[in-house]
Design a protein around this motif. Structure first.
Motif, PDB file in Angstrom:
ATOM      1  N   GLY A   1       0.795  -1.216   0.000  1.00 27.27           N
ATOM      2  CA  GLY A   1       0.000   0.000   0.000  1.00 27.27           C
ATOM      3  C   GLY A   1       0.831   1.271   0.000  1.00 27.27           C
ATOM      4  O   GLY A   1       0.305   2.340  -0.297  1.00 27.27           O
ATOM      5  N   ASN A   2       2.115   1.180   0.327  1.00 22.12           N
ATOM      6  CA  ASN A   2       2.982   2.369   0.322  1.00 22.12           C
ATOM      7  C   ASN A   2       3.343   2.761  -1.105  1.00 22.12           C
ATOM      8  O   ASN A   2       3.545   1.908  -1.955  1.00 22.12           O
ATOM      9  CB  ASN A   2       4.266   2.121   1.116  1.00 22.12           C
ATOM     10  N   GLN A   3       3.447   4.071  -1.317  1.00 24.95           N
ATOM     11  CA  GLN A   3       3.881   4.585  -2.615  1.00 24.95           C
ATOM     12  C   GLN A   3       5.392   4.514  -2.699  1.00 24.95           C
ATOM     13  O   GLN A   3       6.081   4.787  -1.713  1.00 24.95           O
ATOM     14  CB  GLN A   3       3.447   6.041  -2.761  1.00 24.95           C
ATOM     15  N   ILE A   4       5.897   4.188  -3.866  1.00 22.05           N
ATOM     16  CA  ILE A   4       7.344   4.138  -4.077  1.00 22.05           C
ATOM     17  C   ILE A   4       7.645   4.771  -5.427  1.00 22.05           C
ATOM     18  O   ILE A   4       6.864   4.643  -6.371  1.00 22.05           O
ATOM     19  CB  ILE A   4       7.865   2.680  -3.995  1.00 22.05           C
TER      20      ILE A   4
ATOM     21  N   LEU B   1      19.423   0.344  -7.705  1.00 23.76           N
ATOM     22  CA  LEU B   1      18.321   1.248  -7.991  1.00 23.76           C
ATOM     23  C   LEU B   1      18.175   2.201  -6.809  1.00 23.76           C
ATOM     24  O   LEU B   1      18.281   1.775  -5.659  1.00 23.76           O
ATOM     25  CB  LEU B   1      17.005   0.478  -8.146  1.00 23.76           C
ATOM     26  N   GLN B   2      17.927   3.461  -7.103  1.00 20.18           N
ATOM     27  CA  GLN B   2      17.635   4.422  -6.039  1.00 20.18           C
ATOM     28  C   GLN B   2      16.129   4.637  -6.036  1.00 20.18           C
ATOM     29  O   GLN B   2      15.558   5.041  -7.053  1.00 20.18           O
ATOM     30  CB  GLN B   2      18.356   5.740  -6.282  1.00 20.18           C
ATOM     31  N   VAL B   3      15.493   4.310  -4.915  1.00 18.93           N
ATOM     32  CA  VAL B   3      14.049   4.474  -4.798  1.00 18.93           C
ATOM     33  C   VAL B   3      13.729   5.412  -3.647  1.00 18.93           C
ATOM     34  O   VAL B   3      14.548   5.625  -2.752  1.00 18.93           O
ATOM     35  CB  VAL B   3      13.327   3.114  -4.593  1.00 18.93           C
ATOM     36  N   ARG B   4      12.529   5.972  -3.685  1.00 16.13           N
ATOM     37  CA  ARG B   4      12.100   6.898  -2.638  1.00 16.13           C
ATOM     38  C   ARG B   4      10.755   6.440  -2.093  1.00 16.13           C
ATOM     39  O   ARG B   4       9.811   6.207  -2.845  1.00 16.13           O
ATOM     40  CB  ARG B   4      11.995   8.311  -3.212  1.00 16.13           C
ATOM     41  N   ILE B   5      10.727   6.293  -0.762  1.00 12.19           N
ATOM     42  CA  ILE B   5       9.469   6.012  -0.073  1.00 12.19           C
ATOM     43  C   ILE B   5       9.248   7.173   0.881  1.00 12.19           C
ATOM     44  O   ILE B   5      10.055   7.386   1.791  1.00 12.19           O
ATOM     45  CB  ILE B   5       9.517   4.680   0.713  1.00 12.19           C
TER      46      ILE B   5
END
Length: 77
Positions: free
Chosen positions: A38-41, A53-57
């Motif tokens: 359910g969290n946006q990434i 990979l660089q991801v942002r939560i």
């Protein structure tokens, strides 16, 4: 919406986490970092030559191996 893995997103794309298919240790580490259903990434960037990979939560940026990202099922926004 069709689901895919985090590893297949392109930089700038956002998605919602659907599930994590990882062994227990990695699963716990990802949960601690905020990887929850359910969290946006958002994928910020992909390093070249199969790099991380660089991801942002939320406001947190995290570097993930591609093999780890492939275990995270997401649904594009």
């Amino acid at each position: 919406m069709p689901s895919t893995t985090l590893a297949t997103l392109h930089p700038g794309e956002s998605a919602t986490i659907v599930a994590i298919h990882a062994e227990e240790a990695l699963h716990q580490r990802l949960l601690a970092l905020g990887f929850r259903s359910g969290n946006q990434i958002e994928l910020i960037r992909k390093a070249s030559f199969s790099g991380p990979l660089q991801v942002r939560i939320g406001t947190t940026d995290i570097l993930l191996r591609r093999s780890e990202a492939a275990k995270i099922t997401v649904c594009k926004v």
